[in-house]
Design a protein around this motif. Structure first.
Motif, PDB file in Angstrom:
ATOM      1  N   ILE A 163      61.942  17.088  17.629  1.00  0.00           N
ATOM      2  CA  ILE A 163      62.367  16.012  17.753  1.00  0.00           C
ATOM      3  C   ILE A 163      62.839  14.702  16.423  1.00  0.00           C
ATOM      4  O   ILE A 163      64.078  14.241  16.135  1.00  0.00           O
ATOM      5  CB  ILE A 163      61.830  14.666  18.940  1.00  0.00           C
ATOM      6  CG1 ILE A 163      61.632  14.961  20.526  1.00  0.00           C
ATOM      7  CG2 ILE A 163      62.271  13.216  18.521  1.00  0.00           C
ATOM      8  CD1 ILE A 163      60.300  15.119  21.013  1.00  0.00           C
ATOM      9  N   ASN A 164      61.657  14.636  15.910  1.00  0.00           N
ATOM     10  CA  ASN A 164      62.013  14.507  14.135  1.00  0.00           C
ATOM     11  C   ASN A 164      62.881  15.227  13.546  1.00  0.00           C
ATOM     12  O   ASN A 164      64.420  14.480  12.593  1.00  0.00           O
ATOM     13  CB  ASN A 164      60.716  14.206  13.801  1.00  0.00           C
ATOM     14  CG  ASN A 164      61.169  13.773  12.259  1.00  0.00           C
ATOM     15  OD1 ASN A 164      61.258  12.433  11.858  1.00  0.00           O
ATOM     16  ND2 ASN A 164      59.932  14.063  11.239  1.00  0.00           N
ATOM     17  N   LYS A 165      62.943  16.138  13.165  1.00  0.00           N
ATOM     18  CA  LYS A 165      64.206  17.063  12.750  1.00  0.00           C
ATOM     19  C   LYS A 165      65.881  16.783  13.132  1.00  0.00           C
ATOM     20  O   LYS A 165      67.005  16.982  13.148  1.00  0.00           O
ATOM     21  CB  LYS A 165      64.070  18.553  12.740  1.00  0.00           C
ATOM     22  CG  LYS A 165      64.430  19.662  11.937  1.00  0.00           C
ATOM     23  CD  LYS A 165      64.047  21.267  11.783  1.00  0.00           C
ATOM     24  CE  LYS A 165      64.978  21.976  11.083  1.00  0.00           C
ATOM     25  NZ  LYS A 165      65.585  23.311  11.087  1.00  0.00           N
ATOM     26  N   THR A 166      65.084  17.186  15.111  1.00  0.00           N
ATOM     27  CA  THR A 166      67.122  16.711  15.399  1.00  0.00           C
ATOM     28  C   THR A 166      67.848  15.327  15.917  1.00  0.00           C
ATOM     29  O   THR A 166      68.122  15.293  15.596  1.00  0.00           O
ATOM     30  CB  THR A 166      66.686  17.009  17.331  1.00  0.00           C
ATOM     31  OG1 THR A 166      66.048  17.924  17.118  1.00  0.00           O
ATOM     32  CG2 THR A 166      67.940  17.200  18.363  1.00  0.00           C
ATOM     33  N   PHE A 167      66.525  14.337  15.522  1.00  0.00           N
ATOM     34  CA  PHE A 167      67.359  13.314  16.354  1.00  0.00           C
ATOM     35  C   PHE A 167      66.948  11.669  14.719  1.00  0.00           C
ATOM     36  O   PHE A 167      67.643  11.262  14.291  1.00  0.00           O
ATOM     37  CB  PHE A 167      66.174  12.025  16.815  1.00  0.00           C
ATOM     38  CG  PHE A 167      67.175  13.142  18.498  1.00  0.00           C
ATOM     39  CD1 PHE A 167      67.766  12.512  19.176  1.00  0.00           C
ATOM     40  CD2 PHE A 167      66.163  13.458  18.892  1.00  0.00           C
ATOM     41  CE1 PHE A 167      68.097  13.537  20.223  1.00  0.00           C
ATOM     42  CE2 PHE A 167      66.140  14.123  20.500  1.00  0.00           C
ATOM     43  CZ  PHE A 167      67.519  14.366  20.678  1.00  0.00           C
ATOM     44  N   ALA A 168      66.119  11.862  13.874  1.00  0.00           N
ATOM     45  CA  ALA A 168      65.757  11.322  12.665  1.00  0.00           C
ATOM     46  C   ALA A 168      66.350  11.375  11.582  1.00  0.00           C
ATOM     47  O   ALA A 168      66.342  10.761  10.201  1.00  0.00           O
ATOM     48  CB  ALA A 168      64.082  11.162  13.390  1.00  0.00           C
ATOM     49  N   THR A 169      66.151  12.913  11.305  1.00  0.00           N
ATOM     50  CA  THR A 169      66.878  13.469   9.821  1.00  0.00           C
ATOM     51  C   THR A 169      67.393  12.679  10.006  1.00  0.00           C
ATOM     52  O   THR A 169      68.425  13.354  10.572  1.00  0.00           O
ATOM     53  CB  THR A 169      65.610  14.954   9.600  1.00  0.00           C
ATOM     54  OG1 THR A 169      65.158  14.735   9.766  1.00  0.00           O
ATOM     55  CG2 THR A 169      66.092  15.248   7.883  1.00  0.00           C
ATOM     56  N   GLY A 170      68.292  12.344   8.581  1.00  0.00           N
ATOM     57  CA  GLY A 170      69.098  12.019   8.037  1.00  0.00           C
ATOM     58  C   GLY A 170      70.075  10.560   9.243  1.00  0.00           C
ATOM     59  O   GLY A 170      71.005  10.590   8.926  1.00  0.00           O
ATOM     60  N   ASN A 171      69.741   9.776  10.079  1.00  0.00           N
ATOM     61  CA  ASN A 171      69.799   9.255  10.759  1.00  0.00           C
ATOM     62  C   ASN A 171      69.565   7.662   9.870  1.00  0.00           C
ATOM     63  O   ASN A 171      68.765   7.449   9.434  1.00  0.00           O
ATOM     64  CB  ASN A 171      68.742   8.912  11.975  1.00  0.00           C
ATOM     65  CG  ASN A 171      68.873   8.150  13.105  1.00  0.00           C
ATOM     66  OD1 ASN A 171      69.781   7.038  12.660  1.00  0.00           O
ATOM     67  ND2 ASN A 171      68.301   7.359  13.881  1.00  0.00           N
ATOM     68  N   ALA A 172      71.046   7.199   9.557  1.00  0.00           N
ATOM     69  CA  ALA A 172      70.897   6.107   8.275  1.00  0.00           C
ATOM     70  C   ALA A 172      70.565   4.875   8.953  1.00  0.00           C
ATOM     71  O   ALA A 172      70.246   4.021   8.756  1.00  0.00           O
ATOM     72  CB  ALA A 172      72.626   6.143   8.175  1.00  0.00           C
ATOM     73  N   PHE A 173      70.515   4.337  10.213  1.00  0.00           N
ATOM     74  CA  PHE A 173      70.790   3.752  11.585  1.00  0.00           C
ATOM     75  C   PHE A 173      68.214   3.388  11.297  1.00  0.00           C
ATOM     76  O   PHE A 173      68.202   2.397  10.574  1.00  0.00           O
ATOM     77  CB  PHE A 173      70.810   3.827  12.692  1.00  0.00           C
ATOM     78  CG  PHE A 173      70.185   2.052  13.389  1.00  0.00           C
ATOM     79  CD1 PHE A 173      70.958   1.307  13.013  1.00  0.00           C
ATOM     80  CD2 PHE A 173      69.302   1.745  14.499  1.00  0.00           C
ATOM     81  CE1 PHE A 173      70.784   0.092  14.031  1.00  0.00           C
ATOM     82  CE2 PHE A 173      69.246   0.790  15.428  1.00  0.00           C
ATOM     83  CZ  PHE A 173      69.812  -0.481  14.551  1.00  0.00           C
ATOM     84  N   CYS A 174      67.683   4.384  11.768  1.00  0.00           N
ATOM     85  CA  CYS A 174      66.786   3.727  11.583  1.00  0.00           C
ATOM     86  C   CYS A 174      66.217   5.378  11.906  1.00  0.00           C
ATOM     87  O   CYS A 174      66.065   5.999  12.364  1.00  0.00           O
ATOM     88  CB  CYS A 174      65.890   3.775  12.792  1.00  0.00           C
ATOM     89  SG  CYS A 174      64.016   3.129  12.859  1.00  0.00           S
ATOM     90  N   ASN A 175      65.541   5.956  10.185  1.00  0.00           N
ATOM     91  CA  ASN A 175      64.751   7.693  10.687  1.00  0.00           C
ATOM     92  C   ASN A 175      63.092   7.574  10.613  1.00  0.00           C
ATOM     93  O   ASN A 175      62.548   8.200  10.570  1.00  0.00           O
ATOM     94  CB  ASN A 175      64.875   7.977   9.178  1.00  0.00           C
ATOM     95  CG  ASN A 175      64.042   7.306   8.250  1.00  0.00           C
ATOM     96  OD1 ASN A 175      63.966   5.968   8.286  1.00  0.00           O
ATOM     97  ND2 ASN A 175      64.169   6.706   6.551  1.00  0.00           N
ATOM     98  N   LYS A 176      62.781   6.466  11.425  1.00  0.00           N
ATOM     99  CA  LYS A 176      61.126   6.755  12.312  1.00  0.00           C
ATOM    100  C   LYS A 176      61.651   6.942  13.588  1.00  0.00           C
ATOM    101  O   LYS A 176      62.722   6.539  14.440  1.00  0.00           O
ATOM    102  CB  LYS A 176      60.716   5.421  12.194  1.00  0.00           C
ATOM    103  CG  LYS A 176      60.280   4.851  10.246  1.00  0.00           C
ATOM    104  CD  LYS A 176      59.622   4.185  10.491  1.00  0.00           C
ATOM    105  CE  LYS A 176      59.663   3.398   9.535  1.00  0.00           C
ATOM    106  NZ  LYS A 176      60.537   3.726   8.083  1.00  0.00           N
TER     107      LYS A 176
END
Length: 196
Positions: A163-176
């Protein structure tokens, strides 16, 4: 007399102040000039409604100067916003599909009826508890932008890395990644997968 004046000032903001969330790092400079609440890498900021019709909602960011002018505290502002925001932005939960993780697990989109300010819903009183009851489990929360977030219904620890790799990595709004556990009744940063 002073209490009457304060009540009058509060009356001016009644039903007109709401909150929204922005990325803290991107808005650090702004943080010095506005009342805000920092939450896990996000920043809750406040806006004041200028116009609200069925076709348009226009608002102005509340500044520290506004607080001084209205003679109210940040805590009073927050209380007003917590009351008004759910009325202006009515929560909407949509199941958008299933993801395979050995078994089919539902994925939801959490937003509002008008499709804006969906991340604010995470902080509505009792809303996450109601959602957990509806979907029958705890869930991961991935805030992808200001207007919506994904809810992935499954036990904490399962598939965290994926989930972290798919959604959070590189997410400019919230990377948590957050997790809501109905037993704790608390939204917090998700714990990583347990070692086997």
């Amino acid at each position: 007399m002073q209490n009457e004046q304060r009540r009058f000032k509060m009356k001016n903001v009644k039903g007109k102040v709401f909150y929204t969330l922005v990325n803290y790092e991107s808005n650090k400079a702004l943080a010095e000039k506005i009342p805000h609440v920092k939450i896990h890498g996000l920043m809750m900021v406040f806006q004041y409604v200028l116009k609200n019709t069925s076709k348009e909602l226009s608002a102005k960011l509340v500044t520290n100067e506004d607080l001084a002018k209205w003679e109210i505290t940040k805590d009073q502002l927050l209380l007003e916003a917590k009351e008004t925001t759910p009325k202006l932005f009515v929560s909407e939960l949509q199941q958008i599909g299933l993801r395979s993780s050995g078994k089919a697990l539902p994925v939801y989109n959490l937003t509002t009826e008008n499709g804006t300010n969906g991340v604010a819903v995470l902080f509505y009183d009792n809303e996450l508890k109601r959602i957990a009851k509806k979907i029958g489990s705890g869930f991961y929360v991935v805030a992808t932008d200001q207007d919506s977030c994904f809810l992935l219904a499954q036990p904490e620890g399962e598939d965290y890395d994926k989930i972290n790799k798919t959604f959070a990595t590189g997410n400019a709004f919230c990377n948590k990644i957050f997790y809501y556990d109905p037993e704790e009744d608390k939204l917090r940063i998700a714990r990583k997968s347990k070692a086997k």
